[in-house]
Write a protein that holds these residues in place. Sequence first.
Motif, mmCIF file in Angstrom:
data_model
loop_
_atom_site.group_PDB
_atom_site.id
_atom_site.type_symbol
_atom_site.label_atom_id
_atom_site.label_comp_id
_atom_site.label_asym_id
_atom_site.label_seq_id
_atom_site.Cartn_x
_atom_site.Cartn_y
_atom_site.Cartn_z
ATOM 1 N N MET A 5 38.375 -60.739 -3.096
ATOM 2 C CA MET A 5 39.456 -60.146 -3.438
ATOM 3 C C MET A 5 40.012 -59.402 -2.694
ATOM 4 O O MET A 5 38.785 -58.616 -2.613
ATOM 5 N N GLN A 6 40.941 -59.299 -2.922
ATOM 6 C CA GLN A 6 41.436 -57.837 -1.710
ATOM 7 C C GLN A 6 43.192 -57.495 -2.712
ATOM 8 O O GLN A 6 43.503 -58.488 -3.464
ATOM 9 N N LEU A 7 43.070 -55.986 -2.736
ATOM 10 C CA LEU A 7 43.912 -55.105 -3.664
ATOM 11 C C LEU A 7 44.618 -54.484 -3.083
ATOM 12 O O LEU A 7 44.393 -53.680 -2.960
ATOM 13 N N GLY A 8 46.092 -54.167 -2.870
ATOM 14 C CA GLY A 8 46.527 -53.489 -2.244
ATOM 15 C C GLY A 8 47.745 -53.028 -2.244
ATOM 16 O O GLY A 8 48.781 -53.374 -2.982
ATOM 17 N N TYR A 9 48.640 -51.642 -2.115
ATOM 18 C CA TYR A 9 49.607 -51.221 -1.667
ATOM 19 C C TYR A 9 50.283 -50.497 -0.854
ATOM 20 O O TYR A 9 48.576 -49.562 -0.257
ATOM 21 N N GLU A 10 51.498 -50.983 0.287
ATOM 22 C CA GLU A 10 51.585 -50.106 1.478
ATOM 23 C C GLU A 10 53.022 -49.710 0.768
ATOM 24 O O GLU A 10 54.359 -49.735 0.533
ATOM 25 N N PHE A 11 53.187 -48.418 0.851
ATOM 26 C CA PHE A 11 53.871 -47.319 0.796
ATOM 27 C C PHE A 11 55.224 -47.691 1.849
ATOM 28 O O PHE A 11 54.499 -47.677 2.901
ATOM 29 N N GLN A 12 56.448 -48.360 1.602
ATOM 30 C CA GLN A 12 57.545 -48.613 2.556
ATOM 31 C C GLN A 12 58.502 -47.266 2.442
ATOM 32 O O GLN A 12 59.517 -47.493 3.492
ATOM 33 N N THR A 13 58.727 -46.432 1.663
ATOM 34 C CA THR A 13 60.011 -45.693 1.744
ATOM 35 C C THR A 13 59.121 -44.008 1.715
ATOM 36 O O THR A 13 57.663 -43.840 1.067
ATOM 37 N N GLY A 14 59.792 -42.936 1.364
ATOM 38 C CA GLY A 14 59.697 -41.689 1.739
ATOM 39 C C GLY A 14 58.136 -41.435 3.058
ATOM 40 O O GLY A 14 58.526 -41.659 3.667
ATOM 41 N N TRP A 15 57.551 -40.108 2.212
ATOM 42 C CA TRP A 15 57.146 -39.137 3.143
ATOM 43 C C TRP A 15 55.542 -39.546 2.802
ATOM 44 O O TRP A 15 55.134 -40.149 3.801
ATOM 45 N N LEU A 16 55.669 -40.642 2.323
ATOM 46 C CA LEU A 16 54.387 -41.450 2.389
ATOM 47 C C LEU A 16 54.579 -43.094 3.113
ATOM 48 O O LEU A 16 53.812 -43.505 3.329
ATOM 49 N N LYS A 17 55.752 -43.155 3.642
ATOM 50 C CA LYS A 17 55.605 -44.467 4.617
ATOM 51 C C LYS A 17 54.744 -44.485 5.438
ATOM 52 O O LYS A 17 54.412 -43.771 6.358
ATOM 53 N N GLY A 18 53.913 -45.821 5.299
ATOM 54 C CA GLY A 18 53.487 -46.405 6.473
ATOM 55 C C GLY A 18 51.470 -46.090 6.185
ATOM 56 O O GLY A 18 50.656 -46.464 6.873
#
Length: 975
Positions: free
Chosen positions: A919-932
């Motif tokens: 299993m895999q669960l993830g989240y990617e920040f796409q905006t703001g200063w945490l982008k990337g």
Amino acid sequence: MVPVLPSRAPRALTLALRRLPVAQACALLMLGASGAHAQSAAPPESAASAPRPGANPGTNPGANPGTKPNEAKRDSDAALETVVVTGIRRSVEDSIAVKRNASSIVEAVSSEDIGKLPDVTVAESLGRVSGVATQRDKVSGKASGVSVRGMSPSFNGSLLNGREQASTSDARSPEFDLFPAELTSSLLVYKTPDPSLVGQGLASTIDLRTIRPLDYAKRSVAISGRKERIGVGSGTEAGDGHRAGLVYVDQFSDRRIGLALGLSSLREDNGGELKFDNWGGYAPKVDYQGQQVTVPGGFLAETSKRKTERDGAFVTLQFKPNADFKTTADLFWSRGNETTKKTGIEGAIAFGTGPYDPNGALTNATIVDGVANAGTISNYKADVRNHVYGSKDRLLSLGLNSELRTGDWRWEGDIAHSRGVKDISNYETTAGQPGNTPESQLGSISWTGFNGNNFGDVKYTPSLNYADRNVAVLTDVAGWGGGVNSPQAGYVALPRITDQVDSLRFVAHHDAGWGPIAGTRFGANFTKRDKARTGQEGRLYILGGDGYASVPVPGSETGIAGPTGIPVVSFDPTGTLGSIYGINRWVDSTVLARDWSVREKVATVFAMADLAGDLGPLPYTGNVGFQVVNTRQRSTGNQVDLANCTGITVETCPYVERSEGDNYTRFLPSMNLTLDLGSQQLLRFGAGKQLARPNLDNMKASLDFQVQNATSVSPALTGFAGNPKLKPYEAWALDLSYEKYFGRHGYISTAVFYKKLENYVINAPRGFDFAPFVSANTPLPTTGPFKDSTVGFLTQPMNGQGGNMKGVEVSVNLPLNMLSSWLDGFGTSLNYSYTDSSVRLPTSGFVTPQNGPVFKDSVPEIGLPGLSKRVATVRLYYEKNGWQLAWAAHRRSDFIGQILDYRSDSQFTFIKSETIVDMQLGYEFQTGWLKGLSVLLQGHNMTNAPFQEYTTDPNVVTNKVKYGKTYRLGLNYKF
């Protein structure tokens, strides 16, 4: 995807590099010494296309003919908007593009992003592919071996950037756990032969690829870190670990120079694994109150604790000063250390296993249907095991590759070097009661819950406390060395494997077409391989005493003997050689036969025509051509002079080094044809001749023999030898595949294949007269039809008839929004394969003095090693608005697997079917200063599926290892 203008290097650096004549001089020097066949990586910033074998690194194979994408970017006057697809969808779409645009039948796995393959290991990623099944390493529980279309891993050709690699095992193919997933950009599995693909296998050709920096539109940096929790639910303490990775990609001098480098580091402590081995289901009958009843025969129970280190690095440098010349230099390095400490207990229950281990008597038994459901047996002598197995490996791969275009011709060359070294150290110690302990002082063992088959569920209780250092002392417990004059209080083996592969390749491409021929290529490849296994081994004895000598176990640590829960003394024997133990080095025919070396020189000449045209109303593409392969092989091995051998030392048992070899040439034609049926439908056909060279240890020039009871007319002289004149496995292959695509987002495919194995290597005993190798001192059979006879049986790898293989594969890879907009973001990947074979191999061919398979004497013949008739993979995923969720299950049916025994020698065993769930669960920040920044949680082996062996009946498990679940929490940051 819409291209973008590349980011510019700092102006000062750019000007400096433009003016630097050394760079151009180096490029010309590299061209003169090299050329290319390395496979180009899937372009990370656009939909990928599969390069034809032999495509040069750094070229975008999906571009229109004659178009240079990087130059087009340089000539653009304005930046264009980029639509970036990342994560699971990007991996799926790139893999689909590779499969669709390939000229052969291929499967692909692409990275989700820079430095981010979908799985933790390369082998796990390959397990996603249709027709591919992975085998877990018996020690670590990680996927390591890869079987394609029902054939064992040794039948795969394995490449790194299109080049053959050295290995650190007895096999030819490198172990996939040497290649960190963080440093791999994509994987390609060629299922059909291709005339320009050098280093092909009989089952498939697997090409691992690293990054090509000039394929990227701008500078990219990716940093990753993982924290692991290992062995959760294994029945013992959980372990932990961490891994980290760094990948840097950049372009300089107005994109004339590209640099990519990556670093990877792994540290793991598995905590513990529980193992129970019932000695192959051994259940003898003993006398009890005038009747014969079945009792457990003996068992091994232990707890393994393992520590692993793995570091890896790659560097790729590209230089492209103009549209007609480019060169690429690659370096890949990997090193690993692994140490396994095993603490447990082993011993026979009813009957002894050595001169110091007397038979016991059954008392207090509860008999149910002729089985002692409970009981007690006297004279139980347990061996408390404290063993340490370690290995250190190193792999270095270097490659230099260049291409020059002159009109309609392109000239390529490649020079490569790969070297692998593996040092293995096995220390085994025994503790218990000394050999001269009176029977009146020996203990007993009781059990409950035995029904005749359920060995792993039985509750065992010894009468003595083996965690007491007054009871369990370091000594020769059972007399396995033969008696008081040859004590064996332990065992040590220190083998070393070295492998070196050097290659040189030249290829000429003519891009001009003529009729149905769109282009041609001609080439030659020269490879030299040197592989050897050397080492020493011997019995350990207690210093300063006789054969009954003993010393207390150092320290105060105790452990648990696997799933039995029996407490035992525990210590680390590292460093005790010379302080507690001495070594009687073995120098006899069996030990010396393990040392060997093999040299191969392979020259391959190939010619291929790319095809394009119309077959009636249907457009087609493809290729047709051939390879001519000449192989010169020579091996060495030790031949003991048994006519004058009176002991086990160099002085008492002289030997000579034998050397022998052969050469052969094979013609390998092949063809691949793809018909465009319209509506995004493709029909593919592949046919050709394939070969796979035998494992190098089968080619050793050694011979040893002794009196054994391994034949139906035992006893007889029984010998084992390699075969320096061994020819390769050969097969004719036919493939037919139908593929339906849904844009770049999904596809459905089905394939059927057939292989006619014409020349298969079979180990089989044959009549043999050992008269030239015996003397008056050589023991001969004393009874039976071979009494006093030098005629016996020699088991040796021989080329024989093979058989047929056939199978069907079905793949579905679809985004579910095709069914409903409510399912936007959801997707599925389904793979199923069924494979069958008529090949049957005699079990006797896998029996040697070092490693008899666990089904010896129980199964007269077996099918193909590695063949699971049914293999299935199901993957469901969701990706939208930065969120990622994936669930995958991998299922393979029963198969014959290859494992390493306690002496690090390969042997075969039946492995029970298993289903591994991840299993895999993830989240990617796409905006703001945490982008990337992305956060990832992974779970492996969520059903806690154990590794299980059996002998004849899959329902009677003879060996079981529980690895537990593994959880990983990680961070990735890309900028």
